[in-house]
Motif scaffolding. Structure first.
Motif, short mmCIF file in Angstrom:
data_model
loop_
_atom_site.label_atom_id
_atom_site.label_comp_id
_atom_site.label_asym_id
_atom_site.label_seq_id
_atom_site.Cartn_x
_atom_site.Cartn_y
_atom_site.Cartn_z
N PHE A 112 -19.42 -12.87 62.62
CA PHE A 112 -20.77 -13.36 62.94
C PHE A 112 -20.77 -14.89 63.06
N MET A 113 -20.09 -15.55 62.12
CA MET A 113 -20.08 -17.02 62.14
C MET A 113 -19.35 -17.55 63.37
N ALA A 114 -18.33 -16.83 63.82
CA ALA A 114 -17.61 -17.27 65.02
C ALA A 114 -18.53 -17.16 66.24
N ASN A 116 -21.88 -17.14 66.04
CA ASN A 116 -23.11 -17.92 65.79
C ASN A 116 -22.78 -19.08 64.84
N PRO A 117 -22.21 -20.15 65.39
CA PRO A 117 -21.66 -21.19 64.50
C PRO A 117 -22.71 -21.92 63.67
N SER A 118 -23.96 -21.97 64.10
CA SER A 118 -24.98 -22.66 63.29
C SER A 118 -26.18 -21.75 63.06
N PRO A 119 -25.98 -20.72 62.30
CA PRO A 119 -27.08 -19.75 62.13
C PRO A 119 -28.15 -20.28 61.18
N THR A 120 -29.36 -19.74 61.32
CA THR A 120 -30.41 -20.01 60.35
C THR A 120 -30.26 -19.03 59.18
N ARG A 121 -30.97 -19.32 58.11
CA ARG A 121 -30.96 -18.43 56.95
C ARG A 121 -31.43 -17.03 57.37
N ALA A 144 -23.51 -20.11 50.80
CA ALA A 144 -22.11 -20.45 51.12
C ALA A 144 -21.89 -20.48 52.63
N LEU A 145 -22.44 -19.50 53.31
CA LEU A 145 -22.25 -19.44 54.77
C LEU A 145 -23.00 -20.57 55.47
N LEU A 146 -24.18 -20.91 54.94
CA LEU A 146 -24.94 -22.01 55.56
C LEU A 146 -24.17 -23.32 55.46
N SER A 147 -23.39 -23.47 54.40
CA SER A 147 -22.61 -24.71 54.25
C SER A 147 -21.59 -24.83 55.37
N LEU A 148 -21.13 -23.70 55.85
CA LEU A 148 -20.18 -23.72 56.97
C LEU A 148 -20.89 -24.06 58.27
N GLY A 149 -22.07 -23.53 58.44
CA GLY A 149 -22.79 -23.73 59.67
C GLY A 149 -23.00 -25.19 59.96
N SER A 150 -23.38 -25.95 58.96
CA SER A 150 -23.65 -27.37 59.20
C SER A 150 -22.36 -28.16 59.37
N ASN A 151 -21.26 -27.64 58.85
CA ASN A 151 -19.99 -28.38 58.94
C ASN A 151 -19.14 -27.97 60.14
N GLY A 152 -19.64 -27.08 60.96
CA GLY A 152 -18.80 -26.57 62.05
C GLY A 152 -17.85 -25.52 61.50
N LEU A 153 -17.14 -24.83 62.38
CA LEU A 153 -16.41 -23.66 61.93
C LEU A 153 -14.99 -23.60 62.47
N GLY A 154 -14.32 -24.75 62.56
CA GLY A 154 -12.99 -24.78 63.14
C GLY A 154 -12.03 -23.70 62.64
N PRO A 155 -11.80 -23.60 61.32
CA PRO A 155 -10.74 -22.75 60.82
C PRO A 155 -10.96 -21.26 61.07
N VAL A 156 -12.19 -20.87 61.40
CA VAL A 156 -12.45 -19.44 61.53
C VAL A 156 -11.63 -18.84 62.67
N GLU A 157 -11.36 -19.61 63.70
CA GLU A 157 -10.62 -19.10 64.85
C GLU A 157 -9.28 -18.50 64.44
N GLU A 158 -8.67 -19.09 63.42
CA GLU A 158 -7.32 -18.65 63.08
C GLU A 158 -7.27 -17.21 62.56
#
Lengths: 161, 788
Positions: A112-114, A116-121, A144-158
């Motif tokens: 989901f995060m990949a 939707n990289p900046s999801p709302t609550r 925890a997931l919201l913290s990723l949204g604001s920081n971007g999600l680079g590592p998730v691709e791996e």
């Protein structure tokens, strides 16, 4: 029936009833016990794996339909040296309790995060309804997931197979 | 007790050491155990709620493919139970509930075991089942246990009889005189709650082996020593012949606070000489869940116009199902929950466990406190309406404080609930009048109070100090998900020994290695195992410092342990590493270890007040203030919780972040209980809700971020002044939501869960109410002990 399953990048020959669920084959035949057998009716999400990168409940998937598909289980997502961003966030926010729902939670929320990289609550909460948790009350997992949204999600691709 | 270290050194948001493997799917719960040659077991259960067993013939099943052994009633003749031994492992001559085990089969594969279980020939002559407490208590009702009088009594002192498995009563003061006063207003409330299913994601599961004449039971339990005791009793073997180990447990919530599947697997392991795995299917798990019991509650109060409660009489009927189980014990808790919170001039309470032909119930997080708090707080709001007093002011006036006595006459220490209520109103503001919003919804708020307790009792601990400066903590604790074993316990040990919590190895329960323990539940782990661990550390410290004192030529009182070193006080760097001291100690005396023990301090009750109770007074009370806002849609009856706030008495918060996790999770379970978790029992005596699709536990859309405040400093005999923090968050959720809904719709609420149809019935005035015709308004007539 004989078919080859691609599980976490490895070809795995399967001889048996094609109607058996992927969950049963993973747990009972291959001893990959990360996917959990909890509700058995596709409701709880504890048995989620990714099929060609898309989260699916493995308890309802007949193994005979999976020839040629890339199957990623929690065991294939990462190793302890390279946790995914979602796993790291869950660790850092101390959200785990009994832990039974988290393998499925990691696999579905990583996807989901990949997407939707900046999801709302609210979007996160809707997305999480397919992963039921009896311990945590969800909101700290959302934090925890919201913290990723604001920081971007680079590592998730791996984690993509 | 004065601590040899600043208590704040134990306070930190230590992360969980087990989280990484849980996130990687590597943690092996009992359900993940598998090994070559292991057999799989399946149970044959009754599909009749009540009947006489005519025949159980296993012959055809025994010859089926893969079948290695079948166990039946002949293999386990004994009875077990809590308070009374009323429960056979397999149904003996009669079946008493739908789902009662008749036989278990061990086979090479699970499918073979299930097929063979289904092939066992069973003939049962049905008897009309008694499915409700009203039927069970009816005059001339058939007895579910005709032999009740001959059962072995495991704890003396309770009145029993007929379909009443156990009765606990409290009588303090003269309620008749209070009710007869001409200046009092009488308020009566009747309440009914349904069952709540725990739904742990790991069902009850066990792997048993029989090796060298002993049983090795590897199981998903909260109570390894209870499993050891009960398995031995049922099998008729010495307790020393049973060895219990427990890996990570995938959720318990009280369901696993009793022996369950373990004896079945043990019998099959002995019969086959093989490892046997027995795991409940989800359907079995749901349909035989030892749920939070359904209950019928009658409260009557005499209150002065000024707001003094001069008399209170209450009767609480707790459905124990076919066997007494935990409900026998839990009758005790009514005195401390429904009889709690408020100063009472006089009080009479009867709390009864009632047999029905339904699946047995058990313990669920804050057990009977959840519904007794619901009833008490709804009743309190109804009192306020009757005497025209503000509900917060009434509570502020009446909550127990320092020196006040509780229902059983115990003297409370410290003002706790009062200041917590003040804090709630200071923080969240005064209540506004309930109103209809511009969206047409009805808005209401409520503030409630609750009293729960820490289930103290025996725990033991051993601490071994290793040559590398690490310490190994050996206890019978189990990690059920709450984090106690991976957070508060290593934090306590580390603070005592001046090392980092990561250097504390925590061994989980192994009854061959660790001392006896009451189990993980009742909020007791940090308190009881923590206190035992602290005592074990004291012995280790004293041995370590005696050697260090010689080495550093400094009196022990001037030495401190910090950061893995022994230092001379106020002179950092002056001392040496603890490894050096340990090495010296080995030369002089040998390795350093310590042991510690803890048990209930035993706060007294007033003599003669309480009968049939397992705990006459609570050693560590725990208080909670909850506050919430709701909106109710008058067209659909749907309740939305808009804000939820918790002020929780924690004594001292060792790991505030972990406690937040417990509050968020516990309140969410409470929202499920309050609004949509419902079990209905059909004419066959079976639950209609057999799985996740029919029993609706909260999803992410059913909860909200819980606002919370950890109230510290209330008295506690727990280590560092701690109280358990994991159990109590659920305590007054049903109460608070019910009171807020009642305020919103302007109609009293008397039943849970508040499903949309039930709320709509209340709004439309169509709800028939809860009349409880089977309970007398003359309190003594409801009792065994006081009826003529």
């Amino acid at each position: 029936m004989v078919l080859t399953l691609m599980i976490n990048g490895d070809p795995v020959p399967y001889h048996g009833d094609p109607r058996r669920s992927l969950l049963e084959v993973l747990r009972d035949d291959l001893h990959l016990t990360g996917a959990k057998d909890v509700c058995g009716e596709g409701f709880c999400g504890a048995c989620i794996v990714q099929i060609d990168g898309v989260p699916k409940v493995s308890c309802l998937l007949p193994v005979g339909r999976l020839a040629g598909a890339e199957i990623t289980t929690i065991e294939g997502v990462s190793n302890s040296e390279t946790l995914t961003a979602v796993q790291k966030a869950f660790l850092e926010y101390d959200v785990v309790q009994c832990g039974m729902c988290f393998p499925g939670m990691v696999l579905s929320m990583t996807h989901f995060m990949a997407e939707n990289p900046s999801p709302t609550r609210a979007e996160l909460k809707s997305a999480m309804t397919g992963n039921i948790c009896r311990c945590t009350g969800y909101e700290r997992i959302i934090d925890a997931l919201l913290s990723l949204g604001s920081n971007g999600l680079g590592p998730v691709e791996e984690v993509r197979p | 007790m004065t601590l040899p270290y600043p208590p704040n050194t134990a306070v930190m948001n230590l992360p969980r050491r087990d989280a990484k493997d849980k996130l990687l799917g590597r943690t092996r719960y009992t359900v993940d155990e598998s090994s070559h040659g292991m057999l799989h077991a399946a149970a044959r259960r009754s599909e009749t709620a009540s009947g006489r067993i005519v025949k159980i013939d296993v012959t055809p099943a025994l010859s089926m493919p893969g079948v290695k052994a079948i166990a039946t009633r002949e293999d386990a003749p004994g009875l077990h139970g809590i308070g009374i031994a009323d429960h056979p492992l397999f149904a003996k001559d009669v079946v008493r509930y739908h789902g009662e085990p008749l036989a278990v089969v061990a086979a090479t594969t699970l499918a073979q075991a299930r097929a063979a279980a289904a092939a066992i020939l069973v003939e049962i002559d049905p008897i009309a089942p008694i499915l409700t407490m009203a039927e069970a208590l009816a005059k001339d009702a058939p007895l579910i246990h005709p032999d009740w009088a001959s059962y072995e009594i495991l704890r003396e002192g309770a009145a029993r009889g007929g379909n009443i498995a156990w009765e606990a009563t409290v009588v303090r003061g003269d309620t008749d005189a209070a009710f007869a006063r001409d200046d009092v207003i009488l308020v009566e409330g009747t309440y009914r709650v349904g069952r709540q299913s725990h739904v742990p994601f790991e069902p009850r599961a066990v792997v048993a082996a029989y090796e060298d004449g002993r049983f090795h039971i590897h199981t998903s339990t909260q109570v390894p020593w209870t499993v050891r005791h009960v398995t031995a009793k049922i099998l008729g073997v010495p307790e020393a012949a049973v060895h219990v180990t427990v890996p990570a447990v995938g959720g318990g919530f009280g369901l696993k606070f009793d022996c369950s599947l373990e004896p079945f697997a043990a019998i099959l392991a002995r019969k086959t000489g093989r490892k046997v795995s027995l795991v409940n299917s989800r359907r079995e798990e749901q349909m035989t869940c030892l749920s939070r019991e359904n209950a019928d509650i009658l409260i009557r109060s005499a209150v002065t116009p000024e707001g003094d409660i001069v008399g209170r009489e209450a009767t609480v009927l707790m459905d124990c199902g076919a066997y007494g189980g935990e409900q026998v014990f839990l009758t005790t808790m009514t005195a401390h929950t429904l009889g709690g919170n408020y100063r009472l001039g006089s009080v009479k309470i009867a709390s009864q466990a009632v047999y029905t032909n339904t699946p047995p119930n058990g313990a669920f997080r804050a057990c009977n406190g959840v519904y007794n708090t619901f009833a008490l707080e709804c009743h309190t709001d109804e009192i306020c309406k009757a005497i025209g007093m503000d509900p917060v002011a009434f509570r502020r006036r009446n909550v127990v404080g320092d020196g006040d006595i509780g229902a059983t006459g115990q003297v409370f220490e410290g003002d706790v609930l009062g200041p917590m209520l003040d804090l709630a109103i200071d923080t969240y503001g005064p209540h506004e009048r309930a109103k209809k919003g511009p969206d047409g919804r009805l808005y209401g708020r409520a503030t409630t109070v609750g009293t729960w307790f820490i289930f103290v009792g025996p725990s033991s601990a051993t601490v071994n100090l290793n040559v590398d400066g690490s310490a190994t903590l050996v206890t019978s604790g189990v990690e059920i998900g709450s984090g106690t074993m991976v957070q508060s316990l290593p934090q306590i040990v580390a603070a005592n020994l001046g090392i980092h919590p990561d250097a504390v190895i925590v061994k989980t329960a192994d009854t061959d290695a660790s001392g006896r323990d009451l189990g993980v539940g009742g909020g007791r782990t940090t308190v009881s195992i923590g206190a035992a661990s602290q005592e074990a550390c004291a012995e280790v410290r004293s041995k370590l410092l005696a050697v260090a004192s010689q080495m550093l030529q400094t009196p022990q009182d001037d030495l401190v342990l910090a950061q893995g070193r022994v230092e001379i006080r106020d002179r950092p760097g002056s001392g040496t590493t603890i490894q050096t001291v340990i090495a010296q100690a080995e030369l002089e005396h040998g390795p350093i270890s310590g042991s510690g023990a803890f048990t209930a301090p035993g706060i007294p009750a007033m003599p003669g007040c309480a009968a049939g109770h397992f705990i006459d007074a609570i050693d560590i009370p725990v208080f909670a203030v909850h506050d919430c806002d709701v909106a109710v849609d008058p067209d659909t009856g749907k309740v939305e919780v808009l804000a939820y706030r918790v002020i929780q008495d924690v004594g001292r918060a060792l790991n505030p972040r972990a406690i937040h996790g417990q509050i968020q999770g516990g309140v969410t379970q409470g929202i499920g209980y309050a609004l949509h978790e419902e079990i209905t029992i059909n004419a066959e005596g079976a639950f209609d809700q057999t799985g996740f699709s029919s029993y609706r536990i909260p999803t992410a859309l059913d909860t909200l971020p819980i606002d919370y405040h950890l109230y510290e400093g209330a008295p506690s005999c727990g280590p560092l002044g701690t109280k358990g923090a994991g159990e109590v968050p659920i305590l007054n959720v049903g109460a608070t939501i019910a009171c807020a809904v009642a305020n919103a719709i302007g109609t009293p609420v008397n039943a849970l869960p508040l499903t949309a149809p039930r709320v709509l019935g209340l709004i439309d005035g169509l709800s028939s109410g809860v009349d409880l015709a089977h309970l007398s308004r003359h309190w003594h007539e409801n009792t065994i002990a006081f009826s003529e």
